[in-house]
Scaffold this motif. Structure first.
Motif, PDB file in Angstrom:
ATOM      1  N   UNK A  79       0.839  -1.196   0.000  1.00 45.95           N
ATOM      2  CA  UNK A  79       0.000   0.000   0.000  1.00 45.95           C
ATOM      3  C   UNK A  79       0.872   1.243   0.000  1.00 45.95           C
ATOM      4  N   UNK A  80       0.367   2.359  -0.542  1.00 44.77           N
ATOM      5  CA  UNK A  80       1.094   3.620  -0.474  1.00 44.77           C
ATOM      6  C   UNK A  80       0.929   4.268   0.899  1.00 44.77           C
ATOM      7  N   UNK A  81       1.763   5.244   1.199  1.00 48.18           N
ATOM      8  CA  UNK A  81       1.657   6.017   2.436  1.00 48.18           C
ATOM      9  C   UNK A  81       0.302   6.721   2.479  1.00 48.18           C
ATOM     10  N   UNK A  82      -0.086   7.300   1.358  1.00 46.29           N
ATOM     11  CA  UNK A  82      -1.357   8.012   1.230  1.00 46.29           C
ATOM     12  C   UNK A  82      -1.855   7.775  -0.192  1.00 46.29           C
ATOM     13  N   UNK A 114      -0.383  -4.652  -9.138  1.00 48.07           N
ATOM     14  CA  UNK A 114      -0.997  -5.920  -9.511  1.00 48.07           C
ATOM     15  C   UNK A 114      -1.832  -6.455  -8.349  1.00 48.07           C
ATOM     16  N   UNK A 115      -2.869  -7.250  -8.640  1.00 49.36           N
ATOM     17  CA  UNK A 115      -3.755  -7.763  -7.585  1.00 49.36           C
ATOM     18  C   UNK A 115      -3.295  -9.087  -6.977  1.00 49.36           C
ATOM     19  N   UNK A 116      -1.973  -9.270  -6.853  1.00 48.60           N
ATOM     20  CA  UNK A 116      -1.454 -10.543  -6.334  1.00 48.60           C
ATOM     21  C   UNK A 116      -0.542 -10.351  -5.124  1.00 48.60           C
ATOM     22  N   UNK A 117      -0.803  -9.297  -4.350  1.00 47.11           N
ATOM     23  CA  UNK A 117       0.025  -9.008  -3.194  1.00 47.11           C
ATOM     24  C   UNK A 117      -0.499  -9.652  -1.924  1.00 47.11           C
ATOM     25  N   UNK A 121      -4.053  -5.780   1.860  1.00 39.92           N
ATOM     26  CA  UNK A 121      -4.655  -5.163   0.668  1.00 39.92           C
ATOM     27  C   UNK A 121      -4.791  -6.117  -0.516  1.00 39.92           C
ATOM     28  N   UNK A 122      -3.921  -7.124  -0.581  1.00 32.56           N
ATOM     29  CA  UNK A 122      -3.906  -8.011  -1.745  1.00 32.56           C
ATOM     30  C   UNK A 122      -3.269  -7.364  -2.963  1.00 32.56           C
ATOM     31  N   UNK A 123      -2.630  -6.200  -2.768  1.00 35.72           N
ATOM     32  CA  UNK A 123      -2.002  -5.486  -3.880  1.00 35.72           C
ATOM     33  C   UNK A 123      -0.489  -5.615  -3.824  1.00 35.72           C
ATOM     34  N   UNK A 124       0.114  -5.549  -5.005  1.00 39.69           N
ATOM     35  CA  UNK A 124       1.580  -5.525  -5.115  1.00 39.69           C
ATOM     36  C   UNK A 124       1.966  -4.336  -5.985  1.00 39.69           C
ATOM     37  N   UNK A 125       2.426  -3.286  -5.320  1.00 39.11           N
ATOM     38  CA  UNK A 125       2.958  -2.139  -6.041  1.00 39.11           C
ATOM     39  C   UNK A 125       4.397  -2.485  -6.392  1.00 39.11           C
TER      40      UNK A 125
END
Length: 142
Positions: A79-82, A114-117, A121-125
């Motif tokens: 996730x991002x900081x904001x 991507x939605x595989x984190x 969150x389940x996200x991968x930045x």
């Protein structure tokens, strides 16, 4: 197409101004939507407590607390900081459709999400380390 063409960003500089500020690799990655070589960029194995800022404009983007080892060859965050510091754009380059991640202040290309984190969150930045500037908590207070 560079990320500068997607929309007018709050922070705008000419090509020449960016070239004065950034290294050739930083310019290629952030202003021309390039990608650094996997496993070669900075911060991949960095485990220090810090915040990663946009190398172009200094906007805080990601915390080391959300960093994880994705095994992909680029620094990864869940996730991002904001969320307001990140912009997204549909990227159809290279024969695929991906979600490009940009700095919401200057339009710097950062990488893709991507939605595989991992949870929560389940996200991968998946972010180019070259697009980041690391600041420790004492540097953040300055």
């Amino acid at each position: 197409m560079t990320s500068d063409t997607h929309k007018k960003w709050p922070i705008h500089k000419t090509r020449e101004e960016w070239l004065e500020k950034l290294s050739p690799e930083q310019y290629y990655v952030t202003r021309e939507a390039g990608t650094e070589m996997p496993f070669k960029g900075p911060y991949l194995d960095d485990k220090s407590e810090c915040t990663f800022h946009c190398v172009c404009c200094g906007t805080p983007l990601f915390s080391s607390q959300s960093k994880f080892d994705s095994g992909t060859g680029w620094p990864s965050f869940f996730q991002p900081v904001n969320s307001q510091n990140i912009a997204e754009n549909t990227d159809t380059s290279h024969g695929m459709t991906r979600t490009e991640v940009l700095c919401s202040q200057c339009g710097a290309h950062l990488g893709h999400v991507f939605p595989d984190g991992p949870k929560p969150t389940g996200l991968r930045y998946c972010i180019n380390g070259t697009a980041l500037d690391k600041k420790t908590s004492s540097q953040n207070d300055e």
